[in-house]
Design an enzyme around this catalytic site. Structure first.
Site, PDB file in Angstrom:
ATOM      1  N   HIS A  20       8.393 -26.406  -1.317  1.00 13.88           N
ATOM      2  CA  HIS A  20       7.761 -27.492  -2.065  1.00 13.88           C
ATOM      3  C   HIS A  20       6.629 -26.982  -2.951  1.00 13.88           C
ATOM      4  O   HIS A  20       5.784 -27.747  -3.395  1.00 13.88           O
ATOM      5  CB  HIS A  20       7.268 -28.569  -1.089  1.00 13.88           C
ATOM      6  CG  HIS A  20       8.405 -29.174  -0.320  1.00 13.88           C
ATOM      7  ND1 HIS A  20       8.934 -30.406  -0.619  1.00 13.88           N
ATOM      8  CD2 HIS A  20       9.152 -28.676   0.700  1.00 13.88           C
ATOM      9  CE1 HIS A  20       9.949 -30.649   0.211  1.00 13.88           C
ATOM     10  NE2 HIS A  20      10.101 -29.610   1.011  1.00 13.88           N
ATOM     11  N   GLU A  41       0.831  -1.215   0.000  1.00  2.15           N
ATOM     12  CA  GLU A  41       0.000   0.000   0.000  1.00  2.15           C
ATOM     13  C   GLU A  41       0.859   1.257   0.000  1.00  2.15           C
ATOM     14  O   GLU A  41       0.436   2.306  -0.469  1.00  2.15           O
ATOM     15  CB  GLU A  41      -0.935   0.019   1.214  1.00  2.15           C
ATOM     16  CG  GLU A  41      -2.240  -0.688   0.961  1.00  2.15           C
ATOM     17  CD  GLU A  41      -3.322  -0.414   2.018  1.00  2.15           C
ATOM     18  OE1 GLU A  41      -3.033   0.202   3.064  1.00  2.15           O
ATOM     19  OE2 GLU A  41      -4.462  -0.842   1.795  1.00  2.15           O
ATOM     20  N   LYS A  66     -14.082  -0.190  -4.018  1.00  2.00           N
ATOM     21  CA  LYS A  66     -15.187   0.182  -3.119  1.00  2.00           C
ATOM     22  C   LYS A  66     -16.260   0.921  -3.903  1.00  2.00           C
ATOM     23  O   LYS A  66     -17.447   0.634  -3.757  1.00  2.00           O
ATOM     24  CB  LYS A  66     -14.674   1.113  -2.006  1.00  2.00           C
ATOM     25  CG  LYS A  66     -13.765   0.458  -1.003  1.00  2.00           C
ATOM     26  CD  LYS A  66     -13.466   1.441   0.128  1.00  2.00           C
ATOM     27  CE  LYS A  66     -12.289   1.006   0.944  1.00  2.00           C
ATOM     28  NZ  LYS A  66     -11.803   2.021   1.857  1.00  2.00           N
TER      29      LYS A  66
HETATM   30  O1  PA5 Z   1      -3.391   1.028   5.890  1.00  2.00           O
HETATM   31  C1  PA5 Z   1      -4.510   1.458   5.702  1.00  2.00           C
HETATM   32  O2  PA5 Z   1      -4.777   2.660   5.840  1.00  2.00           O
HETATM   33  C2  PA5 Z   1      -5.632   0.543   5.315  1.00  2.00           C
HETATM   34  O3  PA5 Z   1      -5.193  -0.756   5.130  1.00  2.00           O
HETATM   35  C3  PA5 Z   1      -6.696   0.535   6.398  1.00  2.00           C
HETATM   36  O4  PA5 Z   1      -6.121   0.143   7.609  1.00  2.00           O
HETATM   37  C4  PA5 Z   1      -7.852  -0.383   6.042  1.00  2.00           C
HETATM   38  O5  PA5 Z   1      -8.369  -0.044   4.795  1.00  2.00           O
HETATM   39  C5  PA5 Z   1      -8.941  -0.308   7.086  1.00  2.00           C
HETATM   40  O6  PA5 Z   1      -9.451   0.983   7.194  1.00  2.00           O
HETATM   41  P1  PA5 Z   1     -10.254   1.428   8.446  1.00  2.00           P
HETATM   42  O7  PA5 Z   1      -9.398   1.335   9.641  1.00  2.00           O
HETATM   43  O8  PA5 Z   1     -10.660   2.846   8.150  1.00  2.00           O
HETATM   44  O9  PA5 Z   1     -11.454   0.538   8.569  1.00  2.00           O
END
Ligand code: PA5
Length: 445
Positions: free
Chosen positions: A308, A287, A422
């Site tokens: 494996h 990310e 989303k």
């Molecule tokens: O690193 C991030 O920002 C994302 O992976 C969020 O943690 C994830 O999308 C969950 O979001 P939220 O905590 O708003 O539910």
């Protein structure tokens, strides 16, 4: 505490080439410190280890105790950065089989809100049916569909099974200070709640209550966990010279390899307890760096299991990969290979040896084979699996990720790409506010 060894990369690149990154790494470190990098509104994680107070830790521990006293099972509801850190630490430190045994010293931790599988949620609700359970509902935005959906089911079940008063005691929210449905619900229902600071992104939040509360509920020492991270904060700080700073060297080496066409980094462990550390790392780096059509693809394997399966690809597939191995120096338990008078399995040559010695030879043999096969190899050694070493390891990866993303020229602290699925899902489900998008997406089908 953590050492990084890049010797086995040097047949593919040179010490000089890595050293040439030093000025850029220093500039990246300064940009993080001074808050002048891209994404500088999300730098609250940088000094979390040294800035968390005794009062905050005590509040988390007291809340954990309430859950420990009143629950056999605690469901951690969250996704991405809102659950992977806690799971990584808990699984790294837990006995692999305790949760299956009758006698337990801590509530069993299970996870929800990280998928939308009807079967998973049905089976979870069935599992919880006769259990005294509590919920830690973790969502920074407070609106993430996966987590909100699971929490809706869990809240109802908890209230139905345990009564409204007990549910209020054993449901804890970790969310934004004022925004989002999770905050509104927590305030309305009177749940104990913790705030995820605005300036800390989900994947950098393991050293906030997001990680610390579930870790404490599972029975691990969060003081030691934070102390390990504090030590690493010093080791990886600006005052540590480039070649002695593992985060600086890791960030520089992976960027140098990427520049040379090594587009995939595979994080490797030789201990199944580290599976979720790999998962947490994949999210952190994926990310943070995968944007603007750039970024090393973070993959992960558990060895020797995956030798494996993926071992073939790694040994002889396309040569665009490098490996980073997390090596644990000392194991917790002692188990020797027994001698067998018939030796039908031919294993007597191992009799008397520790299982870990066999594992370490698998590790060394794999390293040599993969390097011979054209795969540069970085090695991160931690002394053992403990609260402090895991705290140090996770902080090391965080700061190295910040530096590395800046070297790559991206904003390491946003994740705009996550929104695309989303928006489509909401349009397909006719979410209010998505009317136009619904029409547009229907036309595409
Ligand atoms: O690193 C991030 O920002 C994302 O992976 C969020 O943690 C994830 O999308 C969950 O979001 P939220 O905590 O708003 O539910």
């Amino acid at each position: 505490m953590i050492s990084l060894n890049i010797e086995k990369c040097l047949g593919f690149t040179s010490k000089e080439a890595i050293k040439a990154w030093e000025p850029k790494v220093k500039a990246a470190q300064e940009a993080l410190e001074n808050g002048t990098c891209l994404g500088n509104d999300f730098l609250g994680w940088l000094h979390l280890p040294s800035s968390i107070t005794k009062e905050e830790l005590n509040d988390i521990k007291a809340t954990a105790q309430v859950l420990r006293d009143n629950c056999e099972v605690v469901v951690v509801a969250g996704i991405g950065g809102s659950y992977l850190g806690a799971r990584a630490v808990i699984e790294a430190l837990s006995n692999s089989f305790t949760w299956l045994q009758d006698k337990k010293t801590a509530p069993v931790i299970v996870y929800a809100g990280h998928n939308i599988s009807e079967d998973y949620l049905y089976e979870l609700t069935e599992f919880l049916k006769d259990k005294k359970f509590g919920v830690i509902n973790i969502s920074k935005s407070g609106t993430t569909t996966e987590t909100a959906l699971a929490f809706r089911l869990l809240k109802k079940q908890c209230e139905d099974q345990r009564g409204k008063e007990m549910a209020q005691k054993v449901i804890v929210a970790i969310t934004d200070a004022s925004k989002g449905a999770a905050r509104i619900t927590a305030d309305k229902e009177g749940y104990k709640s913790f705030i995820i600071p605005d300036i800390v992104g989900g994947r950098f939040s393991v050293l906030t209550p997001v990680g610390l509360l579930p870790i404490a509920v599972a029975g691990f020492d969060i003081d030691k966990f934070v102390a390990g991270a504090v030590e690493m904060e010093k080791t990886c700080g600006l005052s540590t010279p480039f070649e002695e700073n593992p985060a600086a060297m890791y960030a520089a080496t992976r960027n140098e390899l990427y520049k040379d066409g090594k587009k995939i980094e595979i994080l490797v462990n030789f201990n199944p307890k580290l599976h979720y550390v790999n998962e947490w790392w994949k999210q952190l780096y994926g990310e943070s760096e995968g944007k603007d059509n750039k970024g090393i693809f973070p993959a992960a394997v558990d060895f020797s299991t995956d030798l494996h399966s993926m071992g073939q690809w790694i040994q002889e597939g396309e040569r665009t990969i490098f490996e980073t191995v997390i090596s644990v120096d000392q194991v917790d338990h002692k188990l020797e290979v027994p001698s067998d008078k018939d030796n039908l399995d031919g294993l007597n040559y191992l009799a008397g040896k520790r299982i870990d010695e066999v594992n370490k030879m698998a590790e060394l043999g794999t390293q040599l084979a993969h390097v011979d096969g054209g795969v540069p190899n970085l090695r991160i050694v931690i002394p053992s699996l403990s609260e402090s070493t895991i705290g140090g390891l996770l902080y090391f990866f965080e700061i190295a990720c910040g530096i590395s993303g800046i070297l790559l020229g991206v904003n390491p602290f946003n994740q705009p790409g996550v929104e695309a699925y989303k928006a489509n899902m909401f349009a397909l489900l006719n979410k209010p506010g998505y009317e136009e998008a619904s029409k547009a997406i229907q036309a595409k089908l």
